[in-house]
Design a protein around this motif. Sequence first.
Motif, PDB file in Angstrom:
ATOM      1  N   MET A 127      21.505  -9.829 -35.867  1.00 43.50           N
ATOM      2  CA  MET A 127      22.132  -8.592 -36.343  1.00 43.50           C
ATOM      3  C   MET A 127      21.342  -7.386 -35.868  1.00 43.50           C
ATOM      4  O   MET A 127      21.905  -6.327 -35.601  1.00 43.50           O
ATOM      5  CB  MET A 127      22.202  -8.568 -37.878  1.00 43.50           C
ATOM      6  N   HIS A 128      20.023  -7.550 -35.773  1.00 41.60           N
ATOM      7  CA  HIS A 128      19.175  -6.470 -35.266  1.00 41.60           C
ATOM      8  C   HIS A 128      19.622  -6.079 -33.861  1.00 41.60           C
ATOM      9  O   HIS A 128      19.829  -4.903 -33.570  1.00 41.60           O
ATOM     10  CB  HIS A 128      17.721  -6.940 -35.259  1.00 41.60           C
ATOM     11  N   VAL A 130      22.528  -6.685 -32.365  1.00 37.12           N
ATOM     12  CA  VAL A 130      23.885  -6.144 -32.359  1.00 37.12           C
ATOM     13  C   VAL A 130      23.896  -4.709 -32.874  1.00 37.12           C
ATOM     14  O   VAL A 130      24.514  -3.815 -32.280  1.00 37.12           O
ATOM     15  CB  VAL A 130      24.805  -7.048 -33.214  1.00 37.12           C
ATOM     16  N   ALA A 131      23.149  -4.470 -33.976  1.00 39.28           N
ATOM     17  CA  ALA A 131      23.154  -3.141 -34.579  1.00 39.28           C
ATOM     18  C   ALA A 131      22.502  -2.120 -33.659  1.00 39.28           C
ATOM     19  O   ALA A 131      23.049  -1.044 -33.403  1.00 39.28           O
ATOM     20  CB  ALA A 131      22.427  -3.179 -35.920  1.00 39.28           C
TER      21      ALA A 131
ATOM     22  N   ALA B  55      20.350  -3.032 -40.964  1.00 39.40           N
ATOM     23  CA  ALA B  55      21.130  -3.391 -39.775  1.00 39.40           C
ATOM     24  C   ALA B  55      22.592  -3.004 -39.966  1.00 39.40           C
ATOM     25  O   ALA B  55      23.229  -2.450 -39.067  1.00 39.40           O
ATOM     26  CB  ALA B  55      21.009  -4.888 -39.503  1.00 39.40           C
ATOM     27  N   MET B  56      23.121  -3.249 -41.174  1.00 40.66           N
ATOM     28  CA  MET B  56      24.526  -2.911 -41.435  1.00 40.66           C
ATOM     29  C   MET B  56      24.724  -1.402 -41.386  1.00 40.66           C
ATOM     30  O   MET B  56      25.727  -0.906 -40.869  1.00 40.66           O
ATOM     31  CB  MET B  56      24.937  -3.441 -42.813  1.00 40.66           C
ATOM     32  N   ILE B  58      23.061   0.791 -39.629  1.00 42.17           N
ATOM     33  CA  ILE B  58      23.088   1.262 -38.247  1.00 42.17           C
ATOM     34  C   ILE B  58      24.375   0.821 -37.572  1.00 42.17           C
ATOM     35  O   ILE B  58      25.047   1.609 -36.896  1.00 42.17           O
ATOM     36  CB  ILE B  58      21.858   0.741 -37.481  1.00 42.17           C
ATOM     37  N   LEU B  59      24.750  -0.450 -37.767  1.00 43.29           N
ATOM     38  CA  LEU B  59      25.929  -0.987 -37.071  1.00 43.29           C
ATOM     39  C   LEU B  59      27.191  -0.245 -37.491  1.00 43.29           C
ATOM     40  O   LEU B  59      27.991   0.171 -36.652  1.00 43.29           O
ATOM     41  CB  LEU B  59      26.060  -2.477 -37.377  1.00 43.29           C
TER      42      LEU B  59
END
Lengths: 388, 164
Positions: A127-128, A130-131, B55-56, B58-59
Amino acid sequence: MNYTGRVIPEFILMPLSLLAIIGFIAGSSLVLIWAERKVAARIQNRVGPMMTGPKALAQFSMWTGGLMQTPADAIKLLTKELIIPAQADPIPFIMAPIIIVTVCITAFIVIPFGPALSVSDLNIGIMHIVAISSLTVLSILMAGYSSNNKYSLFGGLRSAAQMLSYEVPLIFALLGPILLAGTLSMQGIVQAQQEMGVWFAVPSFLGFVIYYISSIAEVNRPPFDIPEAESELVAGYVSEYSGMMFAMFFLAEFANMFLVCAVAVTVFLGGWLVPFVDISAEPQAWQVALGLASFMAKTSILVFIMMWIRWTFPRVRPDHLMNLGWKYLFPLSLLNLILCAAAVVIREKHQWGGPGVALVGLIGFTMVIALLKVIRPSSATSLLKAQV
Amino acid sequence: VATLVMFYVLSGLTLASALYVVISRNLFHAGIALIMCFVGVAGIYVTLATPFMAAMQILIYAGAIAVVLLFGFMLTHDLMRPQIQSYQRMAGFLTALGLGLVLTVTAVLSPWFTLSSAAPENAIPLLAHGYMTTFAVPFQMIALLLLIALIGAVVVARKEEGPP
């Protein structure tokens, strides 16, 4: 790098590993740019750069000529003047290349180059990546806007649309292997493949193909290089950049290419696992060396295929691109998620786990073939119509 | 101590960029500052030992919502000139001040839940378990809300073709 056994304190190890990553990115980009030119030359029946580097090697074969071409180019770019156009918006203009390279370096810290050989094995690992990678599009938008040039602006807009669209199938294709592994950590995903005894490309072949296609679109490489289509948009969002700022975009492009291939290898092709050989009994130094070699070899193969695709296929039209992303890849990535969930259940609940997983992979493989069959006639007919 | 310093640095960054979003005369600069603000909030999540939330953040916020905002700005004409004129400075200032006061008073007065033990090393399985069991209904409701928003966006954006 855990295997040093906490001999080196964190605050010394961290900067050192970051420096290693930066060095690795710069070095690998030099090699990749040279390789790209050589592959292009071979495909187009040329010899590519031959004049720089040792003469004796150049006479030996086309693959050993022009070894010093990229370092020479890099030095030339370093010495060039940085031009900021008078009408440009200076702060975003300068920030854009910095952000794109920073994002790239930050994403690299969780890549498992070998057993215990990653800068930091975060438990949100994938996730790191991807984000953080989703911020690349910000830099491209900034470059497009601040250049104050309509070609740059269009390049930025097209790129944003494309990257936002292809992020969706990309993430959904990764979800399948994450389900199979039961963890988000990159090292954990590799270990899960070791325990399962099969690379995730087998049960999730469909996901692998979708990920690979989407990642080519994510890094704006041909045949999905619409944001920087030379014949339409000069050079897209990099039109106004010169010298080292241009070089940073270039560096980030190649580093991103390596990054997506490294993620594909980690998630789908077993990361640092050596095919058919169990290296877990070897001494640790050997494990790391063999793992690193295996990882780099697999990644190089994927990078080579990306170059091969670049010089083989013509550019995709923007509406075709959106069709492919939203109408084919996205629903198929959902199907892949369902298939992977089925594989997890079959493996856990039934005796015939192995063949079941293979069967799931076979369904995915059939879908890929079907995808090729479905897309082909429609694009051929539209091509015919365009010619008439 | 390092975490505390990081917390203050990130809070400062977040607040400064949030202020810049409001006072900037250039829409695009405001958008970039907004993304910096989101990234700062993500950093605060990291100092609070919830990397998944970071992470969420930022995403979803920085990587998707703010980028789509910027995308929208870039489709407006006359891009390079300062475009914003505020007609209700005083009212806006008073509203923000009032809201800030209310939130501060609430934050100071309310009894905060303190964690009895250290946060678990890997909280993601717990989070997933929570979504599927205890909080299944709210989770589904959010999904439904997003679906409604999605369909609404399509309906609003769609051109009317033929007789309505």
